[in-house]
Design a protein around this motif. Structure first.
Motif, PDB file in Angstrom:
ATOM      1  N   ILE A 171      -9.428  -6.254  -5.979  1.00 58.81           N
ATOM      2  CA  ILE A 171      -7.992  -6.158  -5.706  1.00 58.81           C
ATOM      3  C   ILE A 171      -7.744  -5.153  -4.581  1.00 58.81           C
ATOM      4  N   PRO A 172      -7.057  -5.589  -3.498  1.00 57.60           N
ATOM      5  CA  PRO A 172      -6.683  -4.649  -2.442  1.00 57.60           C
ATOM      6  C   PRO A 172      -5.625  -3.667  -2.962  1.00 57.60           C
ATOM      7  N   ILE A 173      -5.734  -2.412  -2.513  1.00 59.03           N
ATOM      8  CA  ILE A 173      -4.815  -1.371  -2.968  1.00 59.03           C
ATOM      9  C   ILE A 173      -4.017  -0.837  -1.775  1.00 59.03           C
ATOM     10  N   ILE A 174      -2.707  -0.824  -1.948  1.00 58.17           N
ATOM     11  CA  ILE A 174      -1.781  -0.383  -0.905  1.00 58.17           C
ATOM     12  C   ILE A 174      -1.100   0.898  -1.371  1.00 58.17           C
ATOM     13  N   ASN A 175      -1.008   1.873  -0.462  1.00 62.57           N
ATOM     14  CA  ASN A 175      -0.240   3.070  -0.757  1.00 62.57           C
ATOM     15  C   ASN A 175       1.200   2.782  -0.332  1.00 62.57           C
ATOM     16  N   LEU A 176       2.103   2.674  -1.303  1.00 67.97           N
ATOM     17  CA  LEU A 176       3.496   2.327  -0.986  1.00 67.97           C
ATOM     18  C   LEU A 176       4.158   3.382  -0.095  1.00 67.97           C
ATOM     19  N   ARG A 177       3.793   4.655  -0.272  1.00 69.23           N
ATOM     20  CA  ARG A 177       4.365   5.694   0.595  1.00 69.23           C
ATOM     21  C   ARG A 177       4.033   5.382   2.048  1.00 69.23           C
ATOM     22  N   SER A 178       2.757   5.063   2.326  1.00 69.64           N
ATOM     23  CA  SER A 178       2.342   4.730   3.701  1.00 69.64           C
ATOM     24  C   SER A 178       3.048   3.471   4.174  1.00 69.64           C
ATOM     25  N   ARG A 179       3.147   2.476   3.296  1.00 66.29           N
ATOM     26  CA  ARG A 179       3.765   1.200   3.666  1.00 66.29           C
ATOM     27  C   ARG A 179       5.198   1.398   4.117  1.00 66.29           C
ATOM     28  N   PHE A 180       5.900   2.311   3.450  1.00 70.22           N
ATOM     29  CA  PHE A 180       7.303   2.546   3.758  1.00 70.22           C
ATOM     30  C   PHE A 180       7.497   3.632   4.817  1.00 70.22           C
ATOM     31  N   GLY A 181       6.412   4.172   5.344  1.00 72.87           N
ATOM     32  CA  GLY A 181       6.524   5.208   6.365  1.00 72.87           C
ATOM     33  C   GLY A 181       6.963   6.550   5.804  1.00 72.87           C
ATOM     34  N   LEU A 182       6.747   6.768   4.506  1.00 71.22           N
ATOM     35  CA  LEU A 182       7.096   8.051   3.898  1.00 71.22           C
ATOM     36  C   LEU A 182       5.910   9.001   4.017  1.00 71.22           C
ATOM     37  N   GLU A 183       6.168  10.278   3.870  1.00 71.59           N
ATOM     38  CA  GLU A 183       5.102  11.271   3.941  1.00 71.59           C
ATOM     39  C   GLU A 183       4.126  11.055   2.790  1.00 71.59           C
ATOM     40  N   GLU A 184       2.830  11.053   3.108  1.00 68.83           N
ATOM     41  CA  GLU A 184       1.829  10.874   2.053  1.00 68.83           C
ATOM     42  C   GLU A 184       1.798  12.105   1.175  1.00 68.83           C
ATOM     43  N   GLN A 185       1.417  11.900  -0.064  1.00 68.54           N
ATOM     44  CA  GLN A 185       1.382  12.979  -1.030  1.00 68.54           C
ATOM     45  C   GLN A 185       0.035  12.918  -1.734  1.00 68.54           C
ATOM     46  N   ALA A 186      -0.464  14.071  -2.165  1.00 69.84           N
ATOM     47  CA  ALA A 186      -1.749  14.098  -2.868  1.00 69.84           C
ATOM     48  C   ALA A 186      -1.640  13.301  -4.170  1.00 69.84           C
ATOM     49  N   ILE A 187      -2.721  12.639  -4.522  1.00 67.90           N
ATOM     50  CA  ILE A 187      -2.785  11.901  -5.779  1.00 67.90           C
ATOM     51  C   ILE A 187      -2.787  12.913  -6.923  1.00 67.90           C
ATOM     52  N   SER A 188      -2.007  12.634  -7.963  1.00 67.71           N
ATOM     53  CA  SER A 188      -1.931  13.546  -9.108  1.00 67.71           C
ATOM     54  C   SER A 188      -2.296  12.800 -10.392  1.00 67.71           C
ATOM     55  N   ASP A 189      -2.270  13.511 -11.516  1.00 73.09           N
ATOM     56  CA  ASP A 189      -2.543  12.878 -12.807  1.00 73.09           C
ATOM     57  C   ASP A 189      -1.497  11.824 -13.143  1.00 73.09           C
ATOM     58  N   ALA A 190      -0.299  11.982 -12.582  1.00 74.52           N
ATOM     59  CA  ALA A 190       0.785  11.029 -12.862  1.00 74.52           C
ATOM     60  C   ALA A 190       0.697   9.780 -11.981  1.00 74.52           C
ATOM     61  N   SER A 191      -0.069   9.847 -10.884  1.00 76.96           N
ATOM     62  CA  SER A 191      -0.171   8.697  -9.969  1.00 76.96           C
ATOM     63  C   SER A 191      -0.714   7.479 -10.706  1.00 76.96           C
ATOM     64  N   ARG A 192      -0.207   6.312 -10.324  1.00 76.65           N
ATOM     65  CA  ARG A 192      -0.625   5.065 -10.968  1.00 76.65           C
ATOM     66  C   ARG A 192      -0.818   3.986  -9.914  1.00 76.65           C
ATOM     67  N   ILE A 193      -1.590   2.974 -10.303  1.00 79.08           N
ATOM     68  CA  ILE A 193      -1.723   1.765  -9.495  1.00 79.08           C
ATOM     69  C   ILE A 193      -1.034   0.657 -10.284  1.00 79.08           C
ATOM     70  N   ILE A 194       0.027   0.103  -9.710  1.00 81.50           N
ATOM     71  CA  ILE A 194       0.723  -1.015 -10.364  1.00 81.50           C
ATOM     72  C   ILE A 194       0.146  -2.292  -9.755  1.00 81.50           C
ATOM     73  N   ILE A 195      -0.490  -3.102 -10.586  1.00 83.99           N
ATOM     74  CA  ILE A 195      -1.067  -4.364 -10.120  1.00 83.99           C
ATOM     75  C   ILE A 195       0.028  -5.426 -10.212  1.00 83.99           C
TER      76      ILE A 195
END
Length: 153
Positions: free
Chosen positions: A54-78
């Motif tokens: 499965i390809p994984i997209i960072n939505l922040r990057s996709r929307f041109g928002l500032e990237e943020q460090a991955i945290s324990d709360a970060s999730r991948i929505i398939i």
């Protein structure tokens, strides 16, 4: 009262977004990804999820928002985008709620720096809360979907 629509609520920074439950396959914790050469910047790599690549997209990057460090709360929505599945990295996935379609308005031209073409609407939830509903077909336009499908082969 309009129809009820179930949505998964997730966050990117302070903004809350929603995607229809029917389009969500699963929500996963972050996991190691394999980088893919020559992929667009917002494609962070691929994962092997129960035998499916499965390809994984960072939505922040996709929307041109500032990237943020991955945290324990970060999730991948398939989510399913047409015939195939793609993972969306979000800051957190919080909730499943029912929306009344009467409370969904057409999005303005730009919301939190995100162009209206990526949005299905703005939902009013209660008195204070607004939820930005994503248009997955636009978040992953047809050419990008074809490019991502090739990554999964």
């Amino acid at each position: 009262m309009g129809e009820e629509k179930k949505v998964i609520v997730f966050a990117l920074g302070a903004e809350e977004y929603g995607v229809e439950v029917e389009k969500v396959r699963t929500i996963e914790r972050m996991q190691p990804m394999t980088r893919v050469p020559k992929a667009p910047d917002f494609v962070k790599g691929v994962i092997n999820l129960r035998g499916v690549v499965i390809p994984i997209i960072n939505l922040r990057s996709r929307f041109g928002l500032e990237e943020q460090a991955i945290s324990d709360a970060s999730r991948i929505i398939i989510v399913s985008a047409g015939e195939f599945e793609v993972g969306l990295i979000v800051d957190s996935a919080n909730d499943v709620i029912d929306l009344d379609t009467d409370n969904i308005d057409t999005p303005p031209e730009i919301v939190g720096g995100i162009k209206a073409k990526y949005l299905d609407g703005i939902a009013r939830v209660g008195e204070e809360r607004l939820l930005v509903l994503l248009n997955l077909e636009q978040v992953l336009n047809r050419d990008e979907i074809l490019q991502l499908e090739r990554l999964g082969e």
